[in-house]
Design a protein around this motif. Structure first.
Motif, short mmCIF file in Angstrom:
data_model
loop_
_atom_site.label_atom_id
_atom_site.label_comp_id
_atom_site.label_asym_id
_atom_site.label_seq_id
_atom_site.Cartn_x
_atom_site.Cartn_y
_atom_site.Cartn_z
N ALA A 91 0.84 -1.20 0.00
CA ALA A 91 0.00 0.00 0.00
C ALA A 91 0.87 1.25 0.00
O ALA A 91 1.72 1.41 0.87
CB ALA A 91 -0.93 0.01 1.21
N GLY A 92 0.66 2.12 -0.98
CA GLY A 92 1.24 3.45 -0.94
C GLY A 92 2.74 3.53 -1.15
O GLY A 92 3.39 2.61 -1.62
N ASN A 93 3.26 4.69 -0.76
CA ASN A 93 4.66 5.02 -0.99
C ASN A 93 5.54 4.52 0.15
O ASN A 93 5.67 5.18 1.17
CB ASN A 93 4.81 6.53 -1.16
CG ASN A 93 6.26 6.95 -1.30
OD1 ASN A 93 7.13 6.15 -1.65
ND2 ASN A 93 6.54 8.21 -1.00
N VAL A 94 6.13 3.35 -0.04
CA VAL A 94 7.15 2.89 0.90
C VAL A 94 8.54 3.02 0.28
O VAL A 94 9.54 2.77 0.94
CB VAL A 94 6.91 1.43 1.35
CG1 VAL A 94 5.61 1.31 2.11
CG2 VAL A 94 6.93 0.48 0.16
N ARG A 95 8.58 3.42 -0.98
CA ARG A 95 9.87 3.61 -1.66
C ARG A 95 10.71 4.65 -0.91
O ARG A 95 11.93 4.50 -0.80
CB ARG A 95 9.65 4.04 -3.10
CG ARG A 95 10.95 4.25 -3.89
CD ARG A 95 10.67 4.69 -5.31
NE ARG A 95 10.05 3.62 -6.07
CZ ARG A 95 10.72 2.70 -6.76
NH1 ARG A 95 12.04 2.72 -6.77
NH2 ARG A 95 10.08 1.78 -7.44
N GLY A 151 3.19 2.92 7.95
CA GLY A 151 1.75 2.93 7.78
C GLY A 151 1.35 3.89 6.69
O GLY A 151 1.32 5.10 6.90
N VAL A 152 1.05 3.36 5.52
CA VAL A 152 0.70 4.19 4.37
C VAL A 152 -0.69 3.80 3.91
O VAL A 152 -0.94 2.64 3.59
CB VAL A 152 1.70 4.02 3.22
CG1 VAL A 152 1.34 4.93 2.05
CG2 VAL A 152 3.12 4.32 3.69
N GLY A 153 -1.61 4.78 3.85
CA GLY A 153 -2.98 4.50 3.43
C GLY A 153 -3.96 4.79 4.55
O GLY A 153 -3.61 5.29 5.61
N SER A 154 -5.21 4.47 4.31
CA SER A 154 -6.23 4.65 5.33
C SER A 154 -6.12 3.54 6.36
O SER A 154 -5.56 2.47 6.10
CB SER A 154 -7.63 4.64 4.70
OG SER A 154 -7.92 3.37 4.15
#
Length: 531
Positions: free
Chosen positions: A9-13, A45-48
């Motif tokens: 989920a999302g930007n973990v880069r 923790g990326v996202g809702s």
């Protein structure tokens, strides 16, 4: 070896790049056993809240994560990961958290606040921690609508607090378990220092860290006004990707596309000069490329290797069929950008069409790009780019749109105007005004407004305060002022005359007419809170 809990989920880069920038190797969790066996685990923790917890359960990560925490094996949680430690969140009713801490995470409630909280704020330490060794009170980057209250956290867990309408919990720590509401990987040098302290694996209690309580400097933290550098990116006639700038949205000069530099190099320069965020606006469709070869993906990937402030990408966030015949939803496109290093996506023309449909029925369908992306990644990930122009009228009754009485009469002395939204790079006007668009998009789940102004674009005459105050009074989400900046004084003026949370410029930065450092100095000397 640092282990990253990447659940898709999302930007973990950006977290991965920050770890590597600090000189460490990183590997991803491949299966539940990796969570228990990791030497040091980072949980971004990326996202809702709901999407985070549902993905963790889908992959079988919840139980080993709980077991690791109870075993006091090193864990660092970031943003929603702090919220996940609680039993649940108002963001996703009925979705169970990890229940390490009792209570619920709740939305900011003070009516005067812009929510989400997006930007740079301070922290106050409540106990010594080696993770804050070398920390000198710098502001750190927050982006969230929900927070843990002081009443919900046991004193033994409380590490830092921050003020945003109230004092809320911005950091917890007990033993080897730590979680921050802020993003260290997006907080510049100060954030990298905090992250580096965690990676060094020190538990040396002899490390002296002066907390605000101990030093007598515990005071209410304050949000900074943000200065954002915007890069309009397109291919020139030779096929090279360049940063350009339009004159009333016309990017050509004597027939050639203006070339003001390479996007990755300029973004790094602005980061080093002190920009609080970087925004890329893709003003070329790039529809001839398959999705995996979209040029802006590489721009984000390369930029995020050395730029540790938030990155926004706009342009082309809509359904399309690529050159290989594969169909993509707007959520698919946004997801690729997030995975490539974007923190927020900006939606322009498609937002106008969506708002028009919403206004016909007043009902949400759940199918629009705004709704889908907000549901998965959170409202804070969705920015609406508004491109309005003035339409003058003699009196408010002459139009069905939201008007203002202007201090700058029209060509025939008209004392009123409304702001017509445009699409297709300002080439086509719609029967939609800026207030209608902003309010509709907020209702659909957007978290921020990027407020341009066609009349001001390229004029270097300052921001349109009337437009900014007009829209700001109609929404409760943050507003970024854009178009018209020509001097450092214009940034001071916009923050003094409006409640905009941020101000953006492009050409004056690209051409080095006004350095970002000059803007920051002028703001500081004028008493405007900055980082």
């Amino acid at each position: 070896m640092i282990t990253l809990l990447d659940y898709g989920a999302g930007n973990v880069r950006s977290v991965r790049n920050a770890i590597r920038k600090l000189g460490y190797s990183v590997q991803d969790v491949q299966n539940p056993a990796d969570i228990l066996n990791a030497e040091r685990l980072i949980f971004p923790g990326v996202g809702s809240y709901g999407s985070v917890m549902n993905r963790l359960r889908r992959d079988g990560f919840v139980e080993p994560l709980i077991e690791r925490i109870h075993s006091d094996k090193p864990v660092l949680g970031i943003c929603v990961a702090l919220q996940a430690l609680f039993e649940g969140s108002e963001e996703s009713p009925g979705v169970a958290g990890l229940s390490i801490l009792k209570g619920q995470v709740r939305r900011f409630t003070e009516s005067s606040l812009s929510v989400p909280q997006i930007g740079w704020n301070g922290v106050n330490l409540h106990k010594p921690s080696p993770l804050f060794s070398g920390y000198n009170g710098e502001k750190l980057y927050f982006v969230h609508s929900y927070r843990a209250t002081l009443e919900e956290v046991d004193k033994e867990w409380l590490l830092t607090t921050t003020n945003y309408g109230e004092e809320f919990v911005s950091g917890v720590q007990k033993g080897n378990i730590t979680a921050f509401q802020f993003h260290p990987e997006k907080s510049g040098a100060a954030g990298l220092n905090i992250l580096g302290n965690y990676l060094q694996a020190t538990n040396d209690e002899s490390v002296t860290v002066i907390t605000g309580r101990e030093s007598g400097t515990h005071r209410e933290t304050r949000m900074a006004k943000r200065v954002i550098a915007c890069l309009d990116v397109r291919s020139n006639d030779n096929g090279d990707l360049v940063v350009t700038k339009g004159d009333q949205y016309d990017v050509r000069d004597r027939g050639e596309v203006r070339n003001l530099g390479k996007p990755v190099e300029l973004a790094r320069r602005y980061y080093e000069e002190g920009a609080d965020e970087i925004t890329f606006l893709n003003i070329t469709g790039f529809r001839d490329f398959p999705m995996e070869d979209q040029p802006m993906l590489e721009v984000l990937q390369r930029t995020s290797e050395n730029v540790f402030v938030p990155l926004t990408i706009g342009g082309g966030i809509r359904e399309f069929t690529d050159s290989n015949g594969r169909e993509y939803t707007s959520l698919d496109v946004a997801s690729e950008y997030f995975r490539s290093g974007a923190d927020k996506i900006s939606i322009g023309s498609d937002a106008c069409y969506t708002a028009e449909e919403y206004m016909k029925t007043g009902k949400k369908t759940g199918k629009s790009s705004i709704e889908q992306i907000s549901f998965v990644y959170g409202a804070q990930a969705v920015v609406i780019s508004v491109d309005p122009r003035r339409v003058y009228v003699n009196k408010p009754e002459d139009t069905d749109h939201n008007t203002i009485k202007t201090a700058f009469p029209g060509p025939d002395g008209e004392e009123y105007c409304w702001y017509q939204c445009t699409v297709k790079g300002g080439r086509e006007g719609r029967d939609l005004d800026a207030v209608q668009l902003a309010a509709s998009c907020e209702a659909l789940g957007a978290g921020e407004i990027l407020l341009n102004c066609i009349d001001k674009d390229g004029t270097n005459s300052g921001f349109d305060f009337e437009l900014i105050n007009h829209v700001k009074s109609a929404v409760t989400i943050p507003v970024i002022a854009s178009s018209g900046a020509g001097s450092a004084a214009h940034f001071v003026d916009v923050f003094k005359e409006t409640n905009a949370e941020a101000a953006l410029a492009a050409g004056i930065f690209h051409r080095k007419e006004v350095p970002i450092s000059e803007v920051k100095t002028a703001l500081r000397e004028s008493g405007v809170e900055i980082r």
